[in-house]
Design a protein around this motif. Sequence first.
Motif, PDB file in Angstrom:
ATOM      1  N   LYS A 222       0.829  -1.209   0.000  1.00 57.08           N
ATOM      2  CA  LYS A 222       0.000   0.000   0.000  1.00 57.08           C
ATOM      3  C   LYS A 222       0.863   1.258   0.000  1.00 57.08           C
ATOM      4  O   LYS A 222       1.901   1.318   0.650  1.00 57.08           O
TER       5      LYS A 222
ATOM      6  N   ASN B  75      -1.178   3.010  -6.716  1.00 59.61           N
ATOM      7  CA  ASN B  75      -1.216   4.165  -5.819  1.00 59.61           C
ATOM      8  C   ASN B  75      -2.559   4.871  -6.012  1.00 59.61           C
ATOM      9  O   ASN B  75      -2.726   5.685  -6.923  1.00 59.61           O
ATOM     10  N   THR B  76      -3.509   4.541  -5.155  1.00 58.45           N
ATOM     11  CA  THR B  76      -4.855   5.097  -5.293  1.00 58.45           C
ATOM     12  C   THR B  76      -4.950   6.540  -4.801  1.00 58.45           C
ATOM     13  O   THR B  76      -5.997   7.174  -4.922  1.00 58.45           O
TER      14      THR B  76
ATOM     15  N   PHE C  71      -1.566   7.856  -8.211  1.00 63.14           N
ATOM     16  CA  PHE C  71      -1.080   7.132  -9.390  1.00 63.14           C
ATOM     17  C   PHE C  71       0.446   7.190  -9.520  1.00 63.14           C
ATOM     18  O   PHE C  71       1.012   6.764 -10.524  1.00 63.14           O
TER      19      PHE C  71
ATOM     20  N   LEU D 297      -7.892  12.386  -8.487  1.00 63.84           N
ATOM     21  CA  LEU D 297      -8.157  11.002  -8.114  1.00 63.84           C
ATOM     22  C   LEU D 297      -8.793  10.900  -6.735  1.00 63.84           C
ATOM     23  O   LEU D 297      -9.657  10.050  -6.493  1.00 63.84           O
ATOM     24  N   THR D 298      -8.383  11.770  -5.809  1.00 68.35           N
ATOM     25  CA  THR D 298      -8.934  11.727  -4.448  1.00 68.35           C
ATOM     26  C   THR D 298      -9.750  12.967  -4.109  1.00 68.35           C
ATOM     27  O   THR D 298     -10.721  12.889  -3.366  1.00 68.35           O
TER      28      THR D 298
END
Length: 550
Positions: A159, A282-283, A286, A387-388
């Motif tokens: 993670k 990598n959420t 990226f 993305l977040t």
Amino acid sequence: MKSKKWLVLSALIIQACGGGGGGTTQENKMVDLSTFTNPEPNIPTECYTDTGIIRTGKAYANPCYVCHTQANTPYINETTDYDLTLNYSFPEKILKMGNPWLNAIRPDLTLANIPIPTDSEIQTYIRQDNWNKAYTNRGTGDMKYFPDVPPIYEYKNGKYSLINVDSEGFIKDTGWRVFKWKPFPGFFPTNGRIDSTIIRLDKPFREKNGVFDKNIYKKNLAIVECAVKGIKPGEVCKGTEVGSFTMPDYYEGDAKYVPVVTYQYPPGTEFAHPVYYLDPANTISFKALRLKEMRYSKKLAYAPDNKGGEEESKFFWDKGVVFNLSKNWLLAAFIEDQNGNLRPQTAEESKFCISCHGGIGGTVDGTFTYWRKVPGADGWMDQDYNLTVRNIKDWNYRTFEGSLGPNLEKIVALVKGEYQLYFSMTDGGDHFRSNEEIRSRISKDPSKISFMLSPNDNIITNPDLINYLDNNGYIKPELFLPSQERAYGIDKQYRRVVKAQAFKYGRDVFDKPFGLSSGGNSLEKLDSVKRTGVKEEGIWAVIKTFLHIE
């Protein structure tokens, strides 16, 4: 005889890097460009775009305007630069040589003996840290000029997590601060570019009476943000993290004697620019753990109000450090060695950076990012490409007076945002129309993007076709980010370049070649290409029709 100017610049580099630059005034620090494999490494891959005339006999695409525009910063010759949007103007030696960036267009010639990594091999590689080692060794040997910025990501137990960065974007107590910006048109992760940008103002801008003052620092960062976005002293600056205020004539705190200059950063401003491999795992953003490059710049002095920045036959280089074309910024760059450790870029590799940072109208004071910062407190976070946190919309940054030239500026009034104009002007999502994956993300009908190819039904004349905005007007992350297959494909190609240490043939790679001979739209030979620019029979005719220009 040694030039007095270079002696002055050498003194500046020693001061800017904190001393220790013994021998920086010696002749062996002056590099002769004639020794390079690529005689013009400062002309990037993007400049070799094919406007369409090679394949169709008609120039229907032109991304050139995003870089070559009328400039706001005083040291750019905006007339000459804007002309490059309308006509190619390659040096004669390049016309004879052809496109030198073979890693992108003909990797079969430069990387033939380098095997393609497997998915497992590339994933293992990109999740290894090479930033911390360089950071630990900063200030010594080859890492003499490596910036004092610690890693901001770690990868543990499968993670990714963000480290060393607080909720306001500050990196420990270093004075460095991450920020989020609207990516420059086409320079998206899906096209191989993913990075963070980190800013630090000089100590007087962070202190009051010699003591760190966060409120003073925030105010000065807000003043700089407004200055580079075109707000002049006496005008109201809105939407910053400290609220609205009237722009002062001078900065605050211990920098109270430093004047505010519109479209320029104050002396001592620093940028750190880590460039990463892509990792869909990598959420958060990226970004892989491994860096492709670490780039660094420091503003040396305010630029004079004249048009300078001419190319020279020799330039200063020392362990990866150079001056930009205007000579008012110091640049340092580090890239991977064959084993994946960061090393100083060679003189030829460093020359790649010089002209874009200080030689084109599309930047503000030689930079691409801070003047594109997401406004207010929302912008003080690491770049996540929506993305977040959704906080990037397709607004028009290039609304500065004259910034696109008198003609394109009128077109901007007809569009909702600069991406909408860029996609239509290029008929795609990158400078080479090579990214097929992005087309359906741009338009609900991928055949209807360009106003040249589909003048009556495209994303400008029919905004309902736009597919890259969500219901709230924010840009969907998938516009910026590639599929997993494409991401690892780009990583694999770049890893081959690293293994070959073939950066002189280019560091910009896609998941597959995009030269004309391999199905792409990047020029390979220029000697017989005399009408590839925007000519009367091409896209310029459409622009003239738009504007009712005779």
